[in-house]
Scaffold this motif. Structure first.
Motif, PDB file in Angstrom:
ATOM      1  N   PRO A 293       0.825  -1.216   0.000  1.00  0.00           N
ATOM      2  CA  PRO A 293       0.000   0.000   0.000  1.00  0.00           C
ATOM      3  C   PRO A 293       0.854   1.258   0.000  1.00  0.00           C
ATOM      4  O   PRO A 293       0.542   2.241  -0.673  1.00  0.00           O
ATOM      5  N   THR A 365      -3.508  -4.943  -3.925  1.00  0.00           N
ATOM      6  CA  THR A 365      -3.693  -4.654  -2.496  1.00  0.00           C
ATOM      7  C   THR A 365      -5.164  -4.726  -2.110  1.00  0.00           C
ATOM      8  O   THR A 365      -5.590  -4.031  -1.203  1.00  0.00           O
ATOM      9  N   PHE A 366      -5.903  -5.590  -2.805  1.00  0.00           N
ATOM     10  CA  PHE A 366      -7.329  -5.773  -2.518  1.00  0.00           C
ATOM     11  C   PHE A 366      -7.573  -6.142  -1.064  1.00  0.00           C
ATOM     12  O   PHE A 366      -8.633  -5.929  -0.516  1.00  0.00           O
ATOM     13  N   TRP A 367      -6.561  -6.710  -0.424  1.00  0.00           N
ATOM     14  CA  TRP A 367      -6.733  -7.225   0.927  1.00  0.00           C
ATOM     15  C   TRP A 367      -6.613  -6.127   1.980  1.00  0.00           C
ATOM     16  O   TRP A 367      -6.950  -6.327   3.128  1.00  0.00           O
ATOM     17  N   HIS A 368      -6.113  -4.984   1.568  1.00  0.00           N
ATOM     18  CA  HIS A 368      -5.893  -3.915   2.544  1.00  0.00           C
ATOM     19  C   HIS A 368      -7.231  -3.396   3.057  1.00  0.00           C
ATOM     20  O   HIS A 368      -8.181  -3.311   2.296  1.00  0.00           O
ATOM     21  N   PRO A 369      -7.318  -3.063   4.353  1.00  0.00           N
ATOM     22  CA  PRO A 369      -8.594  -2.591   4.902  1.00  0.00           C
ATOM     23  C   PRO A 369      -9.231  -1.490   4.059  1.00  0.00           C
ATOM     24  O   PRO A 369     -10.444  -1.406   3.983  1.00  0.00           O
ATOM     25  N   SER A 370      -8.394  -0.672   3.413  1.00  0.00           N
ATOM     26  CA  SER A 370      -8.968   0.445   2.677  1.00  0.00           C
ATOM     27  C   SER A 370      -9.739  -0.013   1.441  1.00  0.00           C
ATOM     28  O   SER A 370     -10.515   0.744   0.894  1.00  0.00           O
ATOM     29  N   TYR A 371      -9.529  -1.220   0.994  1.00  0.00           N
ATOM     30  CA  TYR A 371     -10.283  -1.698  -0.165  1.00  0.00           C
ATOM     31  C   TYR A 371     -11.380  -2.672   0.213  1.00  0.00           C
ATOM     32  O   TYR A 371     -12.303  -2.894  -0.551  1.00  0.00           O
ATOM     33  N   ARG A 372     -11.251  -3.297   1.394  1.00  0.00           N
ATOM     34  CA  ARG A 372     -12.259  -4.261   1.795  1.00  0.00           C
ATOM     35  C   ARG A 372     -13.546  -3.537   2.118  1.00  0.00           C
ATOM     36  O   ARG A 372     -13.528  -2.453   2.676  1.00  0.00           O
TER      37      ARG A 372
ATOM     38  N   LYS B 195      -5.277   7.681   1.931  1.00  0.00           N
ATOM     39  CA  LYS B 195      -4.923   6.300   2.267  1.00  0.00           C
ATOM     40  C   LYS B 195      -4.908   6.129   3.790  1.00  0.00           C
ATOM     41  O   LYS B 195      -5.405   5.139   4.310  1.00  0.00           O
ATOM     42  N   ILE B 198      -8.348   6.011   5.489  1.00  0.00           N
ATOM     43  CA  ILE B 198      -9.154   4.806   5.311  1.00  0.00           C
ATOM     44  C   ILE B 198      -8.396   3.556   5.734  1.00  0.00           C
ATOM     45  O   ILE B 198      -8.830   2.454   5.469  1.00  0.00           O
ATOM     46  N   SER B 199      -7.258   3.740   6.413  1.00  0.00           N
ATOM     47  CA  SER B 199      -6.470   2.566   6.782  1.00  0.00           C
ATOM     48  C   SER B 199      -6.834   1.920   8.120  1.00  0.00           C
ATOM     49  O   SER B 199      -6.334   0.842   8.392  1.00  0.00           O
ATOM     50  N   PRO B 200      -7.679   2.533   8.984  1.00  0.00           N
ATOM     51  CA  PRO B 200      -7.919   1.853  10.256  1.00  0.00           C
ATOM     52  C   PRO B 200      -8.482   0.461  10.070  1.00  0.00           C
ATOM     53  O   PRO B 200      -9.169   0.177   9.088  1.00  0.00           O
ATOM     54  N   PRO B 202     -10.848  -2.516  10.201  1.00  0.00           N
ATOM     55  CA  PRO B 202     -12.315  -2.521  10.145  1.00  0.00           C
ATOM     56  C   PRO B 202     -12.945  -2.742  11.520  1.00  0.00           C
ATOM     57  O   PRO B 202     -13.989  -2.174  11.821  1.00  0.00           O
TER      58      PRO B 202
ATOM     59  N   PRO C 110      -3.221 -11.339   5.343  1.00  0.00           N
ATOM     60  CA  PRO C 110      -4.480 -10.995   4.679  1.00  0.00           C
ATOM     61  C   PRO C 110      -4.395 -11.073   3.157  1.00  0.00           C
ATOM     62  O   PRO C 110      -5.417 -11.158   2.504  1.00  0.00           O
ATOM     63  N   TRP C 154     -10.093 -12.782   6.270  1.00  0.00           N
ATOM     64  CA  TRP C 154     -11.153 -11.973   6.869  1.00  0.00           C
ATOM     65  C   TRP C 154     -12.544 -12.511   6.530  1.00  0.00           C
ATOM     66  O   TRP C 154     -13.542 -12.019   7.011  1.00  0.00           O
TER      67      TRP C 154
END
Ligand code: ATP
Ligand code: ATP
Ligand code: VIB
Ligand code: MG
Ligand code: MG
Lengths: 373, 307, 277, 307, 277
Positions: A293, A365-372, B195, B198-200, B202, C110, C154
């Motif tokens: 990321p 980086t689909f797995w990054h929280p920002s994309y989930r 970026k 929105i990184s925290p 979930p 992940p 997840w």
């Protein structure tokens, strides 16, 4: 969007059109009702706005945008009248305002649409920025022509577009020279070197402590000072531009990659340790994926910096080709429409480049929280 | 010196090698020495033919050693030797009263002020933009592509017109330069902070949801702290870009003072070594700014329990 | 409360004598330096574990069980004391890939699917593609997660993630297993099932297992020895031998011998607590 | 006092000595004017500044002024300060170049940004293509220095008699080792530094009166500078905020500038204007102006000065 | 295996009737769309929980317990069905801050000290400084972590982190508690202690508790009702009333009534499993 606000907005747009009939268009121009083709268009736009105000929900988007188009057309036709161009008054600006207001409402309404899925959503994702941009260009066009801004300061977008279409071969050659040769080569070398040094610095604390300050130091060298030196060292052709691009892209990658390599979680690091993984294994399987990321962050920033860097470097010596060369020479001959055609070229190339990096980012980086979701 | 390095000094070390200060500065020193050595070699190699041609044009007999000596103090070298830069740098920093036009300190201060103001404006604007983008889907969809587009526009091409327009609006001096600098440096901050915001995790966001925290509370208590690593990486990039922007902006404003003016006139009057020392000044300046941000980053990290 | 901190079981250890020592810890101490003072996580811990033993650690939350496992795994350096693992230094043992570690949290990557997560250690240790595939199948089915190969972490429930992490540690067949509350997030049935599977595995392969758990029956059921710890400073306060027949089934949990051992563990545990209930 | 803002074409240097001297010696004040001098630079386009309202009057070269006239900024020459052109092409003698015809196939450094037209029309007169095709010359866009010739990246570079030529000399070349083609001698010279204002302002008698005072005081400054070059240089150096100018450079420049200045009143010679227009209209495939400019100069100021 | 998916306990519910319904779920279904197919996490779930009830959810790993709690908490939207919480929509209840949620993982904020982590919901809900401080002290001592105020989460053991997260959910005194395996990472003694504390709290405050656990004794000990679930698709397969006297102590776990209920739960649980052991 809130239906009440939507209704209010469209009623305001209608009211503005009504005012356009009352207020003067320009000092030497007859009132709007005396313009044979224009007033029916404006009237039709008003009716569409009223319809939109009545619907005041998702369905209002269509009549709203259609009305905006009509109002835009009316104002552009009016600008062809020599009496209006450069001397527009309140009546004219009322039409412009109605157009802007309804377009803005339409875009906001459109962007707020959630229900659709799949392909339609993709189309929407493209349509919204496009409409937004069209509105901006429209406002720019009427502002330049309505106020009579000297073309050597700012050309109208239509002038720049015309110039763009008429100069395609020149633009093509410039694109190849600057983008394909200078930017791409420099970008790959610069980003690669930044990543490599980051990896070395991450791996060997000694190198890290020693290289980082030096990396900081060299990347801080100002473009305008370095560009002439690069021309001196690497000649007038694209290698010197690539060298400048290497310099400007190196540091953002270094900083971000180091932050990224440090972003791996502690248990994950322990896990790799527990496997007795070698450094290169830990790197490829943990540190680099975790850093992705951040690395993409740098790749995106660098996509813009590389382009600017190469263009600016061309101000300091080039063969007689390239986006930067053209911009600086055409600016000198006051051909500002050509300058903007080149700027548009740069923007298009850069956007495509950026879009490509974004796609790659999404894929990896689909797995990054920002994309989930 | 920072308090932490003071603490390092006071702590007894087993051997000199293990001394924290040695551990910290030895690598830098080694690298610098290596670099200087490479530099000298490169200076000889790159200036060689230049100096030799010079002798030949003079039609005086010369020996190898003359050429070698010549590469070390050529007036317009391809690559000046480190000691040439150092002495020109020191001379122009300490050789004049700090506020004289010939002093690099004066020019650095001029550029620094535009840089800092531009950096401040740019960083703030970038953060605000990131906030808007994160909180509004409409803005994200409609604004983001055009923000990116704006960064593809070469400033140096627009700066002159920009300066003219601002001048017509009555803005002169520091502000136009800072605005150009801000225009360049807001972008890495905006992208990085989007970026970051929105990184925290979930899970943490959901926790805030269970408390039905307001968007503002989510911002201050979660998004903002979670974006700190991104913030500092962005700020470091932004500050160098902001300096570069301030220098670039000095050219179309008449290049009256500042590092950019020095670079231009160094180049224009063929004062190569001067030009290099102005470059060094710029690099020193931005290294110092980055170091400052790094210091703040470490202190922030300490307070936020980094380990 | 038993006073001496014991490192050797009360019973004679003659039967252990010929076996190789896998873990040999001599007066290990570990202190964390934190901003607001020091925490003594381990204090003078002595522990010998012979090959093929199944040693459970039990103790109040925060008493140093995880820390002890981490020290053995060379993930943390003790402040003092000597430690040998497999006759090597802890670092040597780690580099020789002598153990598999199940962390208290699942620690899945992940960006990898379940299948790829399982393959991670196998890739690192250079197993062939086919071998990797076989093992993934075998161990996923063991933890009852066949069919979830292509999911991302997840997309799994907490217990499922934990099971993936267990399968991952088993997959490369280490002779020494370090397991930190592996079954904490599992329901009784799965837990019983996995208890039996683990016992099976241990019996048939002669692995050495160091096992942290909070369940006294689980500890008694699985172990050859139970180490009871107490916190602040983290010390061993009791070591209990429990040599039930190798061919035990879950039913022995109702036998008086079993309950007696369990009661002794419970007493030790209670002694380590500061609750005055 | 009435205020006047003048935009220079280039950085503050002896090229513009007249204005600085007039200001320093109080000639403007005597005329009841309060004059602001805005230095230019490589990215400053005087027509843009004046169109944007940033200046009342500007120093520009005629090609640039005529080009902007065609592009909709009607600049009018009110006074022609330099009678002669200082532009020249300087070549290394060892390249074998002796006469213009020898330029074929050589690499030539040219200044762009509106300064390339005299060159282009010269080449079209010689019949050389400038697009790197065989049988032509190879053109590179030269930066604001003469490095390309010193580094042997180019065979010839553009120089001004008053600055860059001397940079080449300082770079170690003897005049005998150089071959210089003055545009003035090749019959392709275009008019250089002159004063330009916006056409619409000339309809305003008050503005004309103001400019009359300004031009008169400026010419007095030029006279003074020509008579007292050393003092003029001192004034320039005192006004220098970049700290890069040296007395040696500026003295040389002052001397050369003196040679370019015309009569004391600086009135435009219509013959020169016609020759410039002819040169520009013959500028190869892409002429800078397409039709003969009407009303591009005015003697209104001179008439007002006589009153 | 009991066939019908029950939403109402077998016993008459007359005694619940006058009480307000806190949760009213009518045929809730939830399907996850993943890249490799759909997962039916909840299928036609009906559940009514009256004010003051203590309902435990038990079921195999991955059966949808967490998902159910998340739906009630409005963290996930069901694909179909209607849901009322406190007589409002789930979203309304969330916005009214009607519940406290303990996640399966601690979810502490790494940049906040323990104390500041506890204060987080209090800050958000606008408690005064003094009130915040008092509650931090009260609830930290309740989970036995007094003295760890200034530590950061990573300086705590797994169980300690989980206890902080429990204290955090209790700190703002919500009338409805949603707890997802809160005691999973705790040893028996602490667990027993916290069980009693929770029971105490529930009795004295009349809170409604929805509680996910894997421990059958724990479920039986704490609950007024136990909901047994089965996986793929996640369904309710049994609902067991267990009205032990309000003044129960840990000892009742040895009584035959207790063991009978526990056995019924165990049977349900086993039925939900696919193991054929
Ligand atoms: N990195 C660290 N820094 C400071 N203190 C730590 C650190 N890691 C653990 N501790 C402290 O060390 C003690 C022992 O922690 P450890 O994780 O070993 O406990 P544990 O027995 O595994 O507990 P649990 O059953 O809750 O997981 C605790 O008091 C904890 O606060
Ligand atoms: N985000 C998601 N995407 C896809 N599938 C999911 C997602 N979250 C949960 N699932 C699936 O839904 C099912 C139910 O999951 P849930 O977390 O509710 O289980 P659980 O009963 O809480 O299990 P455990 O006791 O192991 O925590 C599982 O099969 C899981 O794989
Ligand atoms: C980038 C650049 N463009 C043009 C010149 C040419 N030049 C030399 S002196 C001078 C001042 C004219 O009044 C001009 C325009 C340059 N040196 N650098
Ligand atoms: Mg632990
Ligand atoms: Mg769960």
């Amino acid at each position: 969007m809130d239906p009440r606000k939507l209704r209010l907005g469209f009623i305001a747009a209608t009211a503005a059109l009504a005012l356009a009939f009352l207020l003067p268009l320009a000092p030497q121009s007859p009132p709007l009702s005396a313009h044979p083709i224009v007033w029916p268009i404006v009237g039709a736009a008003g009716i569409l706005f009223l319809l939109a105000a009545r619907l005041s929900d998702q369905r209002a988007t269509l009549p709203g945008l259609a009305g905006a188009t009509l109002a835009a057309a009316a104002s552009l036709v009016l600008l062809d009248d020599a009496a209006v161009a450069g001397a527009a008054r309140a009546g004219f600006w009322m039409i412009v305002m109605a157009c802007w207001l309804s377009a803005a409402l339409g875009v906001v309404n459109l962007a707020g649409t959630h229900q659709v899925r799949g392909k339609l959503q993709r189309a929407l994702d493209l349509l919204v920025p496009l409409l937004f941009g069209l509105t901006v260009f429209y406002l720019w066009e009427v502002a330049v022509r309505g106020f009579g801004v000297p073309p050597v300061l700012l050309p109208s977008p239509s002038a720049a577009a015309t110039r763009f279409i008429h100069s395609l071969p020149t633009l093509g050659a410039d694109f190849v020279q600057t983008f394909v040769r200078g930017v791409l080569a420099g970008y790959f070398i610069g980003c690669g070197a930044g990543l490599l040094v980051a990896i070395l610095a991450h791996r060997y604390a000694f190198l890290g402590r020693g290289l980082l300050p030096l990396g900081n130091f060299f990347s801080a060298l100002p473009l305008v000072g370095v560009a002439p030196i690069m021309v001196m060292w690497f000649g007038f052709d694209w290698p010197s531009k690539a060298a400048v691009v290497v310099l400007v892209t190196f540091f953002p990658m270094l900083v971000n990659a180091i932050a990224g390599l440090n972003a791996a979680g502690h248990i994950e690091r322990d896990l790799m340790r527990s496997y007795g993984a070698t450094h290169s294994q830990a790197l490829t399987k943990l540190y680099l994926p975790a850093a992705l990321p951040f690395i993409f962050n740098a790749l995106k920033i660098n996509a813009t910096l590389a382009l600017i860097g190469a263009i600016v470097a061309e101000f300091f010596g080039t063969p007689t080709q390239g986006i930067g060369f053209r911009i600086s020479t055409e600016a000198g001959r006051m051909a500002i429409d050509m300058v903007w055609a080149e700027i548009a070229l740069a923007a298009l190339a850069g956007m495509a480049f950026y879009g490509f990096v974004t796609l790659a980012e999404r894929a990896t980086t689909f797995w990054h929280p920002s994309y989930r979701t | 010196m920072t308090s932490s390095s003071l603490a390092l000094l006071l702590r007894p070390a087993r051997t000199l090698r293990d001394h924290p200060l040695v551990a910290r500065y030895a690598p830098v020193l080694t690298m610098v020495l290596a670099l200087v050595a490479i530099w000298y070699v490169a200076a000889v190699a790159m200036n060689w033919s230049l100096v030799r041609d010079g002798f030949e044009r003079e039609e005086t007999p010369y020996a190898m050693s003359d050429v070698l000596a010549g590469t070390m103090d050529a007036e317009r070298p391809l690559l000046p030797a480190p000691h040439q830069i150092a002495s020109a740098f020191l001379d122009s920093v300490f050789g004049y009263p700090p506020l004289a036009p010939r002093s690099l300190v004066y020019h650095s201060l001029v550029t620094l002020s535009a840089t800092l103001l531009g950096f401040l404006l740019g960083a703030l604007f970038g953060i605000v933009l990131a906030l808007l983008i994160v909180h509004s889907r409409v803005l994200e969809r409609s604004l983001l592509p055009w923000i990116i587009c704006s960064q593809m526009v070469p400033v140096l091409a627009l700066a002159p017109i920009f300066i003219v327009v601002l001048g017509a609006l009555g803005l002169h001096g520091l502000l136009p330069k800072s605005i150009i600098s801000a225009y360049l440096c807001f972008f890495p901050v905006a992208i990085g902070m989007v970026k970051g915001f929105i990184s925290p995790d979930p899970l943490q966001l959901e926790l805030m949801r269970t408390w039905s925290a307001t968007p503002r509370q989510v911002l201050w208590k979660l998004r903002w702290p979670a974006s700190v690593p991104y913030l500092f990486a962005s700020l470091k990039v932004a500050v160098t870009i902001s300096l570069i922007g301030a220098i670039v902006a000095e050219l179309p404003t008449g290049a009256e003072a500042g590092i950019g003016a020095r670079l231009l006139s160094g180049s224009y009057y063929g004062q190569t070594v001067q030009l290099w020392s102005a470059l060094v000044a710029a690099a020193v300046l931005s290294s110092a700014l980055i170091a400052l941000i790094g210091l703040i980053e470490r202190e922030t990290g300490r307070r936020m329990g980094a380990h | 409360m038993p006073k001496p901190s014991l490192s050797i079981p009360d019973e004679p250890i003659a039967d252990h004598a010929p076996r190789r020592l896998v873990v040999d810890a001599q007066s290990i101490s570990l202190t964390f330096d934190t901003a607001d003072g020091r925490v003594e996580a381990l204090s003078d811990v002595n522990l010998q574990v012979a090959e093929g033993e199944f040693v459970s650690f039990i103790g109040p939350s925060g008493c140093g069980k995880t820390t002890m496992l981490r020290v053995i795994a060379d993930l943390q350096q003790p402040s003092s004391g000597t430690l040998m693992v497999n006759g090597m230094s802890a670092e040597g043992a780690r580099l020789a890939r002598s153990y598999g570690y199940v962390f208290q949290a699942p620690a899945l990557f992940p960006w990898r699917t379940i299948e790829k997560n399982l393959k991670l250690p196998l890739e690192i240790m250079g197993y062939s593609e086919i071998e990797q595939q076989q093992r993934v199948e075998r161990y996923l089915s063991m933890v009852n997660l066949t069919g979830f190969e292509r999911k991302f972490p997840w997309q799994l429930s907490g217990g499922m993630q934990q099971r993936v992490s267990i399968a991952r540690a088993l997959s490369f067949d280490p002779a020494l297993l370090l397991m930190d509350e592996p079954f904490g997030a599992l329901d009784e049935i799965v837990r019983d099932h996995l208890n039996e599977q683990l016992l099976q595995l241990w019996k048939s392969t002669g692995k050495t297992v160091l096992f942290v758990t909070h369940s006294i029956p689980e500890a008694v059921f699985l172990s050859t020895r139970i180490v009871v710890m107490s916190p602040r400073p983290g010390r061993i306060i009791d070591v209990i031998d429990c040599d039930f027949p190798a061919e035990r089934s879950l039913e022995i949990r109702e036998t008086p011998e079993f309950l007696k051992v369990a009661q002794r563990v419970r007493n030790g545990l209670r002694a380590g607590h500061s609750y005055d209930e | 006092a009435e205020t006047v803002t003048i935009q220079l074409k280039w950085v503050a240097q002896a090229q513009f000595a007249g204005y600085f001297v007039a200001r320093d010696k109080g000639f403007y004040k005597e005329a009841g004017l309060d004059v602001t001098i805005k230095p230019g630079g490589p990215d400053v386009a005087p027509p843009q500044v004046i169109a944007g309202g940033g200046a009342d009057v500007t120093v520009d070269w005629m090609p640039s002024a005529l080009a902007s006239r065609e592009k909709g900024v009607p600049l009018v020459n009110i006074s022609q300060t330099f009678k002669k052109s200082g532009l020249e092409l300087t070549c290394r003698a060892d390249t074998g170049i002796k006469k213009p015809a020898d330029l074929k196939g050589k690499t030539l450094g040219v200044w762009y940004g509106g300064n390339e037209y005299p060159f282009l029309s010269w080449m079209s007169k010689l019949g050389f293509k400038t697009d790197s095709s065989p049988g032509g010359v190879k053109v590179i866009k030269q930066g604001f220095n003469v490095d390309p010739i010193l580094q042997k990246q180019a065979d010839c570079v553009s120089t001004m008699t008053y600055n860059e030529y001397w940079q080449v000399i300082d770079g170690g070349y003897k005049p005998s080792q150089l071959v210089v083609f003055k545009y003035e001698d090749e019959g392709v010279a275009t008019l250089e530094d002159g004063l330009y204002v916006l056409e619409k302002n000339l309809k305003d008698p008050a503005f004309v009166a103001k400019m009359a005072k300004f031009v008169k005081a400026s010419m007095k400054g030029w006279e003074y500078a020509k008579a007292h070059p050393d003092e003029a240089v001192k004034i320039i150096l005192a006004a220098d905020s970049t700290g890069a100018k040296t007395e040696k450079d500026q003295k040389r420049m002052m001397g050369e500038i003196g040679k370019l200045l015309g009569d004391a009143d600086g009135k435009l010679d219509v013959k020169d204007f016609d020759r410039t227009v002819a040169t520009l209209m013959s500028g190869g495939s892409d002429p800078v102006i397409t039709k003969k400019p009407e009303g591009a100069y005015s003697f209104a100021i001179y008439e007002a000065m006589k009153k």
